[in-house]
Design a protein around this motif. Structure first.
Motif, PDB file in Angstrom:
ATOM      1  N   GLY A  30      39.640 -42.977  46.374  1.00  0.00           N
ATOM      2  CA  GLY A  30      40.523 -42.347  47.345  1.00  0.00           C
ATOM      3  C   GLY A  30      40.077 -40.946  47.690  1.00  0.00           C
ATOM      4  N   ASP A  31      39.641 -40.199  46.678  1.00  0.00           N
ATOM      5  CA  ASP A  31      39.178 -38.833  46.923  1.00  0.00           C
ATOM      6  C   ASP A  31      37.897 -38.839  47.747  1.00  0.00           C
ATOM      7  OD1 ASP A  31      39.470 -36.048  46.647  1.00  0.00           O
ATOM      8  OD2 ASP A  31      37.979 -36.006  45.054  1.00  0.00           O
ATOM      9  N   GLY A  32      37.020 -39.813  47.489  1.00  0.00           N
ATOM     10  CA  GLY A  32      35.804 -39.936  48.290  1.00  0.00           C
ATOM     11  C   GLY A  32      36.124 -40.279  49.733  1.00  0.00           C
ATOM     12  N   GLU A 151      47.166 -42.289  46.281  1.00  0.00           N
ATOM     13  CA  GLU A 151      47.671 -41.785  45.003  1.00  0.00           C
ATOM     14  C   GLU A 151      46.709 -40.776  44.396  1.00  0.00           C
ATOM     15  OE1 GLU A 151      48.319 -45.211  42.591  1.00  0.00           O
ATOM     16  OE2 GLU A 151      49.749 -46.100  43.964  1.00  0.00           O
ATOM     17  N   VAL A 152      46.110 -39.952  45.270  1.00  0.00           N
ATOM     18  CA  VAL A 152      45.177 -38.919  44.818  1.00  0.00           C
ATOM     19  C   VAL A 152      45.866 -37.564  44.926  1.00  0.00           C
ATOM     20  CG1 VAL A 152      42.946 -37.806  45.199  1.00  0.00           C
ATOM     21  CG2 VAL A 152      43.199 -40.252  45.566  1.00  0.00           C
ATOM     22  N   ALA A 153      46.108 -36.939  43.809  1.00  0.00           N
ATOM     23  CA  ALA A 153      46.775 -35.632  43.799  1.00  0.00           C
ATOM     24  C   ALA A 153      45.726 -34.532  43.965  1.00  0.00           C
ATOM     25  CB  ALA A 153      47.558 -35.440  42.509  1.00  0.00           C
ATOM     26  N   THR A 154      45.215 -34.383  45.185  1.00  0.00           N
ATOM     27  CA  THR A 154      44.214 -33.349  45.428  1.00  0.00           C
ATOM     28  C   THR A 154      44.835 -31.969  45.253  1.00  0.00           C
ATOM     29  OG1 THR A 154      44.708 -33.595  47.788  1.00  0.00           O
ATOM     30  CG2 THR A 154      42.740 -34.684  46.969  1.00  0.00           C
ATOM     31  N   ALA A 155      44.068 -31.078  44.666  1.00  0.00           N
ATOM     32  CA  ALA A 155      44.568 -29.742  44.365  1.00  0.00           C
ATOM     33  C   ALA A 155      44.888 -28.982  45.644  1.00  0.00           C
ATOM     34  CB  ALA A 155      43.536 -28.975  43.540  1.00  0.00           C
ATOM     35  N   GLU A 261      32.188 -25.429  51.548  1.00  0.00           N
ATOM     36  CA  GLU A 261      31.717 -26.682  50.958  1.00  0.00           C
ATOM     37  C   GLU A 261      31.407 -26.489  49.470  1.00  0.00           C
ATOM     38  OE1 GLU A 261      28.202 -30.057  51.621  1.00  0.00           O
ATOM     39  OE2 GLU A 261      28.383 -28.359  53.004  1.00  0.00           O
ATOM     40  N   THR A 262      30.750 -25.359  49.150  1.00  0.00           N
ATOM     41  CA  THR A 262      30.464 -25.042  47.745  1.00  0.00           C
ATOM     42  C   THR A 262      31.743 -24.851  46.964  1.00  0.00           C
ATOM     43  OG1 THR A 262      28.361 -23.962  48.341  1.00  0.00           O
ATOM     44  CG2 THR A 262      29.344 -23.371  46.209  1.00  0.00           C
ATOM     45  N   THR A 263      32.696 -24.134  47.564  1.00  0.00           N
ATOM     46  CA  THR A 263      33.978 -23.863  46.907  1.00  0.00           C
ATOM     47  C   THR A 263      34.731 -25.145  46.620  1.00  0.00           C
ATOM     48  OG1 THR A 263      34.162 -21.692  47.940  1.00  0.00           O
ATOM     49  CG2 THR A 263      36.196 -22.690  47.149  1.00  0.00           C
ATOM     50  N   ILE A 264      34.747 -26.061  47.585  1.00  0.00           N
ATOM     51  CA  ILE A 264      35.431 -27.345  47.382  1.00  0.00           C
ATOM     52  C   ILE A 264      34.818 -28.090  46.208  1.00  0.00           C
ATOM     53  CG2 ILE A 264      35.787 -29.637  48.390  1.00  0.00           C
ATOM     54  CD1 ILE A 264      36.019 -28.177  51.141  1.00  0.00           C
ATOM     55  N   GLY A 265      33.481 -28.106  46.147  1.00  0.00           N
ATOM     56  CA  GLY A 265      32.802 -28.782  45.034  1.00  0.00           C
ATOM     57  C   GLY A 265      33.162 -28.174  43.692  1.00  0.00           C
ATOM     58  N   LEU A 266      33.201 -26.848  43.627  1.00  0.00           N
ATOM     59  CA  LEU A 266      33.529 -26.160  42.375  1.00  0.00           C
ATOM     60  C   LEU A 266      34.983 -26.383  41.983  1.00  0.00           C
ATOM     61  CD1 LEU A 266      31.637 -22.791  43.038  1.00  0.00           C
ATOM     62  CD2 LEU A 266      31.041 -24.526  41.328  1.00  0.00           C
ATOM     63  N   LEU A 267      35.872 -26.361  42.957  1.00  0.00           N
ATOM     64  CA  LEU A 267      37.297 -26.582  42.673  1.00  0.00           C
ATOM     65  C   LEU A 267      37.536 -28.016  42.167  1.00  0.00           C
ATOM     66  CD1 LEU A 267      38.931 -24.766  45.732  1.00  0.00           C
ATOM     67  CD2 LEU A 267      39.116 -24.077  43.329  1.00  0.00           C
ATOM     68  N   ARG A 268      36.814 -28.961  42.751  1.00  0.00           N
ATOM     69  CA  ARG A 268      36.972 -30.345  42.304  1.00  0.00           C
ATOM     70  C   ARG A 268      36.410 -30.541  40.897  1.00  0.00           C
ATOM     71  NH1 ARG A 268      34.635 -34.057  47.003  1.00  0.00           N
ATOM     72  NH2 ARG A 268      35.496 -35.741  45.724  1.00  0.00           N
TER      73      ARG A 268
END
Length: 271
Positions: A30-32, A151-155, A261-268
């Motif tokens: 789902g996140d993908g 059902e993906v609880a994205t931050a 894009e970098t920030t999203i990767g680090l946050l995930r």
């Protein structure tokens, strides 16, 4: 009796582990799916931004930027269509694909106009901008539906960063329309889009959400870089001026997109 209890306990444990694994896989899928929809939206506005610059110059390098962005959007669309996450129906995905096909057809026609006549056709450019907005609205609605059904609880900070990236890509396209288009006096974006200065203030709000909370190491460095780049060009988006150096705004805006894009990767990773 003891053996029976042990077997039952083992079966229950195995079932729980299976459910956890199934939920984890579904959450990842789902996140993908959400990530693909996000990239689809950003890349289409990047293509629009490049088109406005191409309409003024006609140079091959900028044309290649359009092609690269459309190809990236194509890849994301294909990933959405091929997804096994099962969060949207085939009809829903196809409706987005139809909107995308219309956008690509308009982009192709507008590119050909510039190559054949040396200048854009106002009506077709307006149609393309409005189609981009319509397509983005469809993709945004699907993104919202997918978040609920997957059902993906994205931050919250990830969502703020994604919203900031889409907003930045939209601002870039609108800024390019004003700066580079030969019809900029009568056409500065789609007919019912949000004004540039208001979008800049929206970006302020998203950036504030992203930077809330503690950050260390690479994440802190990424956030500091985002903030400094935005501070440098913010005034140009809030108060558009013909004397602004367009290529500097474009370069810093692209830097912000890469930083997001970098920030999203680090946050995930840290979630």
């Amino acid at each position: 009796m003891k053996d029976v209890r042990l077997r039952v306990r083992s079966l229950v444990t195995a079932l729980v582990l299976l459910l956890i694994t199934s939920f984890t896989v579904r959450a990842q899928e789902g996140d993908g799916f959400l990530s693909d929809l996000h990239k689809f939206r950003v890349n289409n506005y990047m293509a629009l931004d490049a088109y406005y610059r191409f309409s003024a110059s006609g140079d091959t390098e900028t044309l290649n930027e359009i092609v690269a962005s459309i190809n990236a959007a194509n890849e994301s669309m294909n990933s959405v269509a091929d997804s096994t996450a099962g969060v949207l129906s085939g009809e829903q995905v196809e409706s987005l694909n139809v909107e995308f096909d219309k956008f690509k057809d308009l982009m192709r026609s507008n590119i050909n106009d510039v190559r054949n006549t040396g200048y854009p056709d106002l009506r077709l450019v307006s149609d393309m901008a409005n189609q981009a907005l319509s397509m983005n609205e469809v993709a945004s609605e699907m993104y919202a539906v997918a978040r609920e059904s997957a059902e993906v609880a994205t931050a919250q900070r990830v969502e703020a960063a994604r919203s900031a990236a889409v907003t930045m890509a939209q601002m870039m396209a609108k800024y390019s329309a004003r700066t580079h288009s030969s019809v900029s006096q009568t056409f500065q974006g789609s007919s019912n889009d949000i004004p540039l200065d208001e979008q800049a203030k929206q970006f302020d709000a998203f950036l504030s959400q992203i930077t809330k909370g503690g950050a260390q190491g690479p994440l802190k460095a990424a956030l500091d870089d985002l903030t400094s780049k935005w501070e440098f060009i913010r005034g140009s988006y809030i108060n558009y001026n013909d004397n602004n150096v367009a290529f500097v705004i474009d370069r810093y805006s692209k830097g912000i997109l890469r930083g997001l894009e970098t920030t999203i990767g680090l946050l995930r990773e840290n979630a």
